[in-house]
Scaffold this active site. Structure first.
Site, PDB file in Angstrom:
ATOM      1  N   ASP A 310     -13.442  83.695  82.947  1.00 26.69           N
ATOM      2  CA  ASP A 310     -13.722  84.320  81.652  1.00 26.69           C
ATOM      3  C   ASP A 310     -13.412  83.418  80.468  1.00 26.69           C
ATOM      4  O   ASP A 310     -13.797  83.716  79.343  1.00 26.69           O
ATOM      5  CB  ASP A 310     -12.979  85.658  81.532  1.00 26.69           C
ATOM      6  CG  ASP A 310     -13.615  86.726  82.441  1.00 26.69           C
ATOM      7  OD1 ASP A 310     -14.798  86.566  82.794  1.00 26.69           O
ATOM      8  OD2 ASP A 310     -12.934  87.697  82.800  1.00 26.69           O
ATOM      9  N   TYR A 394     -15.174  94.743  81.308  1.00 26.69           N
ATOM     10  CA  TYR A 394     -13.723  94.701  81.383  1.00 26.69           C
ATOM     11  C   TYR A 394     -13.098  94.243  80.079  1.00 26.69           C
ATOM     12  O   TYR A 394     -13.722  93.532  79.306  1.00 26.69           O
ATOM     13  CB  TYR A 394     -13.306  93.754  82.513  1.00 26.69           C
ATOM     14  CG  TYR A 394     -12.023  94.172  83.174  1.00 26.69           C
ATOM     15  CD1 TYR A 394     -11.938  95.376  83.854  1.00 26.69           C
ATOM     16  CD2 TYR A 394     -10.894  93.371  83.098  1.00 26.69           C
ATOM     17  CE1 TYR A 394     -10.750  95.767  84.448  1.00 26.69           C
ATOM     18  CE2 TYR A 394      -9.706  93.758  83.695  1.00 26.69           C
ATOM     19  CZ  TYR A 394      -9.646  94.957  84.374  1.00 26.69           C
ATOM     20  OH  TYR A 394      -8.476  95.345  84.962  1.00 26.69           O
TER      21      TYR A 394
END
EC number: 1.4.3.-
Lengths: 677, 677
Positions: A310, A394
């Protein structure tokens, strides 16, 4: 020489984004360029140190280090992918180099929006949706995912689109509750359909062609889509700071309770903390979350390639939420903005991507003298810098927390929506690698592995990293009663790795061998309160291991080199192996009394609970840097006493009035024991 | 039948203390009794369950269980030590039994005050003080300590008095900074001097006769004794709850955000949490810190006997601070009182020994739909019950923290003043088992080992404890891509122990095999977020190991039996071995689908930092109980959205105004990315 340009640690400005475009247009006349990333390039450390030390010591400032910019772009004529470094001061190019064909740059927001839109119009996708025979009002959407890696030959830039059914047209409809069983793979550059994947529907590897959907109910989280009412018995809780905050801010420089540091921001790491001093003593040159990876444990294709990075694949700065007053933080809030570029090279403002506020964290220290009843009570006031990143489904919440006892904590909260897969679970079916979280939906096990990069400057820029174990003394004449235990130090003299150990109470420390504490007679030091975590579960023989070797050991020590910032290397998207810490430690550099970097990998093995769905109550993980022999006594001793005069608490009505001696510097004076007759 | 007596879980009342004395005086006519402890005795569980289940299900209440009282006392004529159980309802004695000679009761406050006073007047002590040739104004005081154990034959009740010099007559003078090198041992019953111990002065075992004191400066903490000024730049931070708290209280029964529980209190454990339900579903019958032990790692006599059991030897309730509004907690505070007896049997009120308030703990969950920009943001409101215990030099802060996602956390904060020893460190001397914390003073390494006793009632009173490890799947055809991992369960079918494992991400769970979750298809469960800790470092061959075997394993599972409440047994003071969990697990009872107890040992290996002196910034350790398959989705989904309308935050002045849509149940609607041109 004082300049009025940006500070070396300042984030990129819109003018600098425009300047970068101008320089590159002049370098590639007549060629259309697609900009992936325009950001600051980390300044050369040796040039920065002279500058920030002059600032700290209030000496005349030398010339600032060169202001460098970092650009990733594609030539639209050849499709070639380039990296360029620019010198903003000289308005010139340092270099622009074409990168090898197998190097994939990070995913940018315009790109992913394009894939998402294209996917929804693709005839093959529309044909699959048709086969679902959806009821009126139910539609389909998709989340394009980084493709991951399962071989060493794939050169195409690929995206795997996970498809979901949308039960209701609502801005907070939870499509993750209704995953489809088909998933197209697209070429990100040509937009060609590479393959239509079909997802397993049960507990085995079996897939089938798309069948009409058997409707099940979405597990929603939006309050106006819930069956049950919202709680009505939560009373307001208001934080007031009538005299304002205890911090002050000058540009991106923050002053609070003997702390001074600079707030950095870039598209990749998001929040970076620079040049941390306490009481004007150096502590840290730079603190940042350098990488994270999320490998999934479902053994079936195509889930085996689900391994997001990420930071490297997308960027926490790119995905940072624009925060809202009174929603994301409480109290007296200072916000910091950032900037990024779009694909055309236009600057975009990222408003309020970092918030800063004070909070009360209960008691910091207390002691009651039982003879006199006199108590010293000091509360734990903290300064919090928060960034919240949304990576599709998320959310990660990062808080750097400073306190008055000279501790710095990095707290990570994992929340948001689980990445789900379709699962026909109506017959009581379960899998050992996931949790049923709703009708027709399963959340596979996965790990979140973070790398905190600590660039220390404990009373100076040459430090040594070592660890201490607590071990029983041998059972000999020096330990006659068999109770003795000692700490056993191990110095990490060359770059390398180490394991954490709960059983040995292993503590990692950073010391300055050139500065000795006059009372302990040991070098001044800070310790890392690590978060011992299960390391990567992926097999050593899988690509996911080689791509994220940083996540196979909790502690890495390297000698500082410019441009070694990211634990899994510069380019993680579809990487075949990392070129990060696992490569750098192999130099076996001397790391004793040197400019060293401490990399700490920690994480969560996240085997979802059903309670984590549809939006997950935060899971908290925290690491801390604490002085250990750095000061001569508790550095928070001079914090004012906690008193009712200052804190203005209120008493629950049924109680009689009672109050402590608010203004006494000798603290409260309630005897511990009171006699009644 | 509704009665108006105490609830079965209510703490002892002053009337009950008086009643106990009355009953015993009638039982031992003409004999003078010295009361060590008069408290409630835990009610018989099977009788309680019928009662509290009727309460929960709002059915007619049966007769409450017998109200039993627990008394420890000495006969002053024979010196014999007795334990008695009384029936308060019947105003009668159940039994009074004389305990074996080697059993030492806990230390009581009148007793220790007597020793302290007597010590200061003892000629042998005065003679040693004389030899110190103290400057005018400098005096001496002492802290009597539990004697500990180093052999199996000692029957006397002993106290070791550690002596300190008092530099200045001030209610917060830090005498722990100036430890003396002599330490008398007294018989606690006869007050005879048993021995004068001399403490080592250097890094070896050498001791010497008392020499004139070479003055060094005390490391003080009182603000009016500090050389430096108090910080002046900390601004007030005020918590306001204009509509009052979200909790309500009925006697010792607390209602907050779907939680209901009872606040218990006794002299030994202090705060106990009883009968915890969430949304009227049973969760826990009883939660308490059942024991703790603090063994020291300095190998030299007499330090080898320093091993306090702060629950069994003294009592957290006995030592609980009487808390002050605005000092120990912030916001809207409800206090609970307790009672204890003095040695004559008089009841003493312990005012405000438990405080309860709400706090804001940042974000509980957040998700932003990146397509619509709609965000759901829910803050983490918590309810905190706090108890602070002063055990001579040291402080423990216990917080039970309840939240809206059905989690219960026990947070322990260690603070106060280190237990110190004299140390001639002017020549750069150090020891490997301690830290120099000031001139002439060293703080030896030690451990704080806590035992949390969880009496679960997960949807009923028959539960099963098991653990799950996260392990890679074998590298075979079922794991073709080598990424698969699964959770591997192990059920603890009989009473026994287990280790924690970071490397295997071992998670302990409590489930109810009789209630299956309709979506996960697994029994409803709660998990223990354990605090993996280094276990006892003392050798297996030392008495300190046998006395605290609970601290040699992190997890113990026993089948419930009445009166098995304390991990190291009922009598810990000078115990030769424990009679606690290590004994009870040996029964090898069936613990599957039974009334089970989960005991979790966790702790701190505390190798002091100089920053821990003179008062220690708190060291935090926490364990949590979290639902895992207990609900059908996130139980906090129905918590109102975080909004500026509700939270009333303020913006740092240099910023432009900005605000989120406060009252929208669909949450805030700020797009993640905003284009500027």
């Amino acid at each position: 020489m004082v300049t009025h340009g940006p500070h070396p640690f300042d984030p990129i400005s819109p003018e600098e984004i425009r300047l970068a475009v101008k320089i590159l247009e002049a370098t590639f006349p007549g060629v259309s360029l697609r900009y992936k990333r325009i950001d600051v390039n980390e300044p050369i450390k040796k040039d920065v140190i002279a500058y920030i030390e002059a600032e700290r010591l209030r000496r005349p400032l030398p010339s600032p280090p060169a202001r460098l910019l970092y650009v990733l772009f594609h030539r639209l004529d050849t499709g070639a992918f380039y990296k360029a470094i620019l010198n903003a001061d000289k308005r010139s190019i340092v270099y622009a180099k074409e990168l090898p064909k197998e190097v994939q740059g990070p995913i940018d927001i315009d790109e992913i929006a394009g894939i998402e839109e294209m996917c929804m119009k693709h005839p093959a996708v529309l044909a699959e949706i048709e086969k679902l025979q959806l009821p009126a009002g139910v539609t389909v959407c998709n989340d394009p995912w980084m493709y991951g890696t399962d071989n060493d030959t794939e050169d195409r830039r690929l995206f795997q689109c996970f498809m979901y059914m949308v039960e209701v047209d609502h801005p907070q409809n939870n499509h993750y509750s209704l995953p489809c069983k088909f998933s197209p793979v697209f070429d990100g550059l040509t937009h060609e359909l590479v393959r239509m994947d079909y997802l397993p529907g049960g507990a085995d590897f079996e897939t089938s062609t798309t069948q009409p959907w058997k409707p099940v109910k979405t597990v929603q989280y939006a309050h106006d889509l819930l069956d049950e009412p919202v709680r009505s018995d939560l009373k307001p809780y208001i934080v007031q700071q009538p005299e304002g905050p205890s911090y002050s801010v000058d540009g991106n420089s923050v002053y609070w309770q003997k702390w001074r540091f600079r707030v950095g921001f870039n598209a990749r790491e998001g929040l970076v903390i620079y040049n941390v001093t306490y009481d004007n003593r150096n502590l840290f040159y730079r603190l940042a979350v350098s990488e994270m990876t999320v490998p999934y444990g479902d053994p079936r294709a195509p889930y085996h390639r689900k391994q997001a990075f990420d930071v490297g694949d997308t960027g926490f700065g790119m995905n940072a939420n624009q925060l809202a007053l009174g929603c994301d933080c409480l109290g007296h809030i200072k916000y910091f903005d950032g900037y990024r570029n779009d694909c055309k090279g236009n600057p975009l403002q990222l408003k309020n991507v970092i918030c800063m506020h004070e909070q009360d964290n209960g008691l910091q220290h207390k002691h009651t003298n039982y003879r006199s009843g006199a108590a010293t009570v000091v509360r734990n006031r903290q300064l919090v810098l928060q960034m919240i990143c949304t990576v599709a489904n998320y959310e990660y919440i990062f808080n750097y927390i400073f306190d008055q006892a000279a501790n710095v904590e990095l707290e990570v909260r994992a929340t948001g929506i689980l990445s789900t897969v379709p699962f026909d679970n109506e017959n009581g079916q379960t899998v050992p690698w996931g949790t049923n979280v709703g009708p027709g939906v399963m959340a596979p096990f996965h790990q979140h592995m973070f790398s905190l990069r600590v660039d220390p400057a404990i009373d100076g820029f040459k430090n040594t990293i070592y660890y201490e174990d607590s071990v029983p003394m041998p059972e000999d004449e020096k330990n006659p009663y068999l109770v003795g235990y000692v700490s056993e130090p191990t110095v990490m003299r060359t770059s390398g790795t180490a394991n954490t150990s709960v059983d040995r109470h292993r503590v990692f420390k950073i010391r300055n061998d050139n500065v000795v504490n006059p009372i302990t007679y040991k070098p001044v030091a800070y310790k890392l309160m690590a978060a011992p975590s299960q390391m990567l579960l992926v097999s050593k023989n899988a690509p996911g291991y080689r791509r994220a070797e940083f996540a196979t050991k909790p502690i890495w020590v390297t000698k500082y080199q410019d441009d070694e910032l990211y634990a899994a290397g510069e380019f993680t998207n579809q990487s075949r192996r990392a070129e990060g810490v696992e490569t750098w430690v192999q130099r076996k550099d001397n790391t004793e009394n040197e400019d060293v970097i401490l990399w700490h990998t920690f994480g969560l093995t996240h085997n979802p609970r059903i309670e984590d769905f549809p939006v997950m109550p935060m899971e908290r993980i925290s690491v801390m840097l604490k002085p250990d022999g750095f000061f001569n006594k508790n550095p928070a001793l001079d914090v004012p006493q906690s008193s009712q005069l200052f804190n203005k608490s209120s008493l629950h009505p049924e109680e009689a009035a009672s109050c402590c001696a608010g203004s006494s510097s000798a603290g409260t004076k309630a005897k511990l024991y009171k006699r009644i007759d």
